[in-house]
Design an enzyme around this catalytic site. Structure first.
Site, short mmCIF file in Angstrom:
data_model
loop_
_atom_site.label_atom_id
_atom_site.label_comp_id
_atom_site.label_asym_id
_atom_site.label_seq_id
_atom_site.Cartn_x
_atom_site.Cartn_y
_atom_site.Cartn_z
N GLN A 117 62.80 25.95 90.42
CA GLN A 117 62.89 26.01 88.67
C GLN A 117 62.12 27.17 88.78
O GLN A 117 61.86 27.98 87.47
CB GLN A 117 62.87 24.84 88.17
CG GLN A 117 62.90 24.47 86.04
CD GLN A 117 64.42 24.39 86.77
OE1 GLN A 117 64.91 24.01 86.90
NE2 GLN A 117 65.34 25.18 85.70
N LYS A 120 63.12 30.55 89.39
CA LYS A 120 64.54 30.41 88.88
C LYS A 120 64.51 31.23 87.46
O LYS A 120 64.85 32.04 86.47
CB LYS A 120 65.62 29.46 88.66
CG LYS A 120 67.00 29.54 88.05
CD LYS A 120 67.70 27.94 87.68
CE LYS A 120 67.44 26.40 88.97
NZ LYS A 120 68.33 25.64 88.26
N LYS A 132 60.01 20.11 86.95
CA LYS A 132 61.57 19.11 86.78
C LYS A 132 60.74 17.49 86.27
O LYS A 132 60.00 17.08 86.75
CB LYS A 132 62.41 19.13 88.05
CG LYS A 132 63.21 18.41 88.50
CD LYS A 132 64.22 20.13 87.51
CE LYS A 132 65.71 19.92 88.49
NZ LYS A 132 66.64 20.83 87.42
N GLY A 171 69.22 18.82 80.42
CA GLY A 171 70.15 17.50 81.07
C GLY A 171 69.09 18.15 83.06
O GLY A 171 68.78 19.32 83.29
N ASP A 172 70.54 17.28 83.89
CA ASP A 172 70.85 17.87 85.39
C ASP A 172 71.46 16.31 85.72
O ASP A 172 72.02 15.64 85.13
CB ASP A 172 69.24 17.71 86.26
CG ASP A 172 69.57 18.90 88.06
OD1 ASP A 172 69.70 20.05 88.01
OD2 ASP A 172 69.33 17.67 88.49
N THR A 216 75.90 26.88 83.24
CA THR A 216 75.86 27.30 84.02
C THR A 216 76.79 27.11 84.74
O THR A 216 76.65 28.76 85.58
CB THR A 216 75.24 25.42 85.46
OG1 THR A 216 73.89 25.17 83.74
CG2 THR A 216 74.32 25.74 86.05
N SER A 384 69.65 27.49 77.79
CA SER A 384 68.77 26.34 77.17
C SER A 384 67.36 27.09 76.37
O SER A 384 67.01 27.46 75.33
CB SER A 384 67.74 25.50 78.43
OG SER A 384 68.40 24.27 78.87
#
Ligand code: GLU
Length: 452
Positions: A117, A120, A132, A171-172, A216, A384
Site C-alpha cells: 500500500q 501504491k 492496512k 474496505g478490502d 478499483t 478514497s
C-alpha cells in the site's frame, strides 16, 4: 560510486535479515522481495538512497496494533477473533488502506498488504501514507446482526488508533458498504464526533464518494487499456477472463463490457463460471450483492450460455486479457503457462499480489504486458483519497467529475511506470517502473523529514 551488483548484494543481505526478523510471514517476505529485487538500479544511481537505514526503516512498520475482538453470535456464544492495524509509513500523509475480514488474515498477510500500500498510494500522486488492517473474522454465513456486533467490537478498540489526520481505513475483502456503515456508526458513537474523513467507502447519503465502489475495477481496466494502447491495440472485441466475484471483479467486468471487451468468467472459492455470451452483470450483482450467494447460482439461473466448473481456475479459459481480481497468489506458474499457450496479451492485477513471482517472470519473459497491482489497482485507494478531499471540503462531486479524475490518475500512473522503467533500462517492465517510481516518492519524503 557503487555498482548495481554491489547494491543488489546489500539489498539481498537486507532481505535475508527481513526473513530472519519476521519469521513465519511468507507473504510479507514475498512482497519485500518483489520490491527490493527491483531497486538496485535506482539505489546505485542515486547515492542518497544508499544512506544507511533508509531502506531498513522502509521495511519496518511505524506501528503495529494487534487486539482481541470478542463478540456474541446469535446463539449467545462468545467468539474471539484477532484484530490488526499495521501503520506502515506516514511520510506522504495519514496511513491509508483497507480492512480485510477473512479467515486467512494474520499479521504477515496484513504486513504484506500494508507494505504494498505504501508504494501504491505513492503512485497515485496524492497525500496518503500506507497502512492496512483487518481480522480473521469470516463474515460468510453470519447474520447482519452478528456482523454488526463484530464491527462494533472491532471499532471499540480500533477507534483510538485512527482519525482523519492519523489513519483512514476503508474496505478490502469481506469489508464493504455494510461493514463500513457499522464501523462508522460505532466510531461516531464512541468519539461523539462527525468525522467523515475517518473512513472511506461510506454510503452515498452520508459522506461517501460516487464511483468509490466502482473505482478499483474501473481503474484496473483503464490501466489494462493503457498497456494495450502501448501495443497498438484497444479493448474492443478482446476476450477477458476475470477471477473473483466481489466488488473488484464486478466493476472490472462492468468496465470491460463498456469498452467493448467480452468478460466471460467470474469465480469464488467453490469454482468458476464461464459464460460465452459474456457475464450478465445484473444477475451477478443480484446474486453477490443482494443475496450474498455463490457463483454456481449464476450458472443455474443464466441458462445455456453459462456453465459452472467446480474447483476449476478461470485461467484455463482461452483469453486475450486476464484480470485476477480475487486474492493473493491465485495465479501460479502453471496458470501463467496456460495463459501464454492460449495467446494472452496482457495480465492486469485487480487484487493485491495475485500473481506468484514465478508466474510474473514467465509472463514477462513471454512478452505479455503485466500490470502489477500496486499500479493497476490503485484506482480504489485513489478515489478514497478523493472521498477524503470531498469530506474535508464538506462537498460532494458528480460521478462524472470523480470518473474523470480517476481516469487522469490511472493514465498518469501508467505513464509514470512506463517512463520510469525506460529510464532504468527495463522498457515495458511495469513491475520495476511501479516499484522505483513509488519508492522515489516515499524515499524523498523520508529523507527530507529526517530519521524518525
Ligand atoms: N483495499 C483497497 C486497496 O487494496 C483500498 C484501500 C482504500 O481505499 O483505502 O487498495
Amino acid at each position: 560510486m557503487t555498482t548495481r551488483s554491489e547494491t543488489q548484494s546489500t539489498l539481498d543481505h537486507l532481505l535475508t535479515e527481513i526473513e530472519h526478523r519476521n519469521p513465519a510471514q511468507p507473504e510479507f517476505h514475498q512482497a519485500a522481495h518483489e520490491v527490493l529485487e527491483t531497486l538496485a538500479p535506482v539505489v546505485a544511481a542515486r547515492p542518497e538512497y544508499a544512506e544507511p537505514g533508509l531502506i531498513e526503516r522502509l521495511v519496518e512498520p511505524e506501528r503495529q496494533v494487534m487486539f482481541r475482538v470478542p463478540w456474541q453470535d446469535d446463539q449467545g456464544r462468545v467468539r474471539v477473533n484477532r484484530g490488526f492495524r499495521v501503520e506502515f509509513n506516514s511520510a506522504l500523509g495519514p496511513y491509508k488502506g483497507g480492512l480485510r475480514f477473512h479467515p486467512s488474515v494474520n499479521l504477515g498477510v496484513i504486513k504484506f498488504l500494508g507494505f504494498e500500500q505504501i508504494f501504491k498510494n505513492a503512485l497515485t500522486g496524492l497525500g496518503i501514507g500506507g497502512g492496512k488492517g483487518g481480522s480473521d473474522f469470516d463474515p460468510h454465513g453470519r447474520s447482519d446482526a452478528e456482523v454488526m456486533r463484530f464491527c462494533q467490537s472491532f471499532m471499540t478498540e480500533l477507534y483510538r488508533h485512527i482519525g482523519e489526520h492519523t489513519d483512514v481505513p476503508a474496505g478490502d475483502i469481506g469489508v464493504g458498504g455494510r461493514e463500513i456503515g457499522y464501523l462508522f456508526g460505532q466510531y461516531r458513537r464512541i468519539t461523539n464526533r462527525w468525522e467523515s474523513g475517518v473512513l472511506t467507502g461510506k454510503g452515498q447519503g452520508w459522506g461517501g464518494s460516487l464511483i468509490r465502489p466502482e473505482a478499483t475495477g474501473y481503474g484496473n481496466v483503464l490501466f489494462a487499456a493503457a498497456m494495450m494502447r502501448e501495443r497498438g491495440e484497444d479493448l474492443e472485441g478482446q476476450t477477458a477472463v476475470v477471477s473473483g466475484s466481489g466488488n473488484v471483479a464486478i466493476y472490472t467486468i462492468e468496465k470491460l463490457t463498456a469498452l467493448g471487451a467480452n468478460a466471460v468468467t467470474c469465480s469464488d472459492s467453490s469454482g468458476y463460471v464461464v459464460d460465452e455470451k459474456g457475464i450478465d452483470l445484473d444477475l451477478l450483482k443480484q446474486i453477490k450483492e443482494v443475496e450474498r450467494g455463490r457463483v454456481d447460482a449464476y450458472a443455474e439461473r443464466r441458462g445455456a450460455s453459462a456453465r459452472f466448473v467446480p474447483g476449476g481456475r478461470v485461467w484455463e479459459v482461452p483469453a486475450d486479457l486476464a484480470l485476477p481480481s480475487a486474492t493473493q497468489n491465485e495465479l501460479d506458474e502453471n496458470d501463467a503457462a496456460t495463459l501464454i499457450r492460449n495467446g494472452v496479451k496482457a495480465v492486469s492485477e485487480g487484487a493485491n499480489m495475485p500473481t506468484t513471482p514465478e508466474a510474473v517472470h514467465l509472463l514477462q519473459q513471454a512478452g505479455v504486458a503485466f500490470g502489477p497491482g500496486k499500479a493497476a489497482n490503485a484506482g480504489g485507494v485513489a478515489v478514497s483519497a478523493l472521498e477524503m478531499a470531498q469530506n474535508h471540503a464538506r462537498t460532494s462531486w458528480t460521478a462524472a467529475r470523480v470518473e474523470e479524475e480517476l481516469a487522469d490518475i490511472m493514465t498518469s500512473i501508467h505513464t509514470t511506470c512506463h517512463e520510469t522503467a525506460e529510464r532504468y533500462d527495463a522498457p515495458g517492465d511495469y513491475v520495476t517502473g511501479a516499484n522505483i517510481a513509488g519508492f522515489e516518492r516515499v524515499a524523498d519524503a523520508m529523507l527530507a523529514q529526517g530519521v524518525i
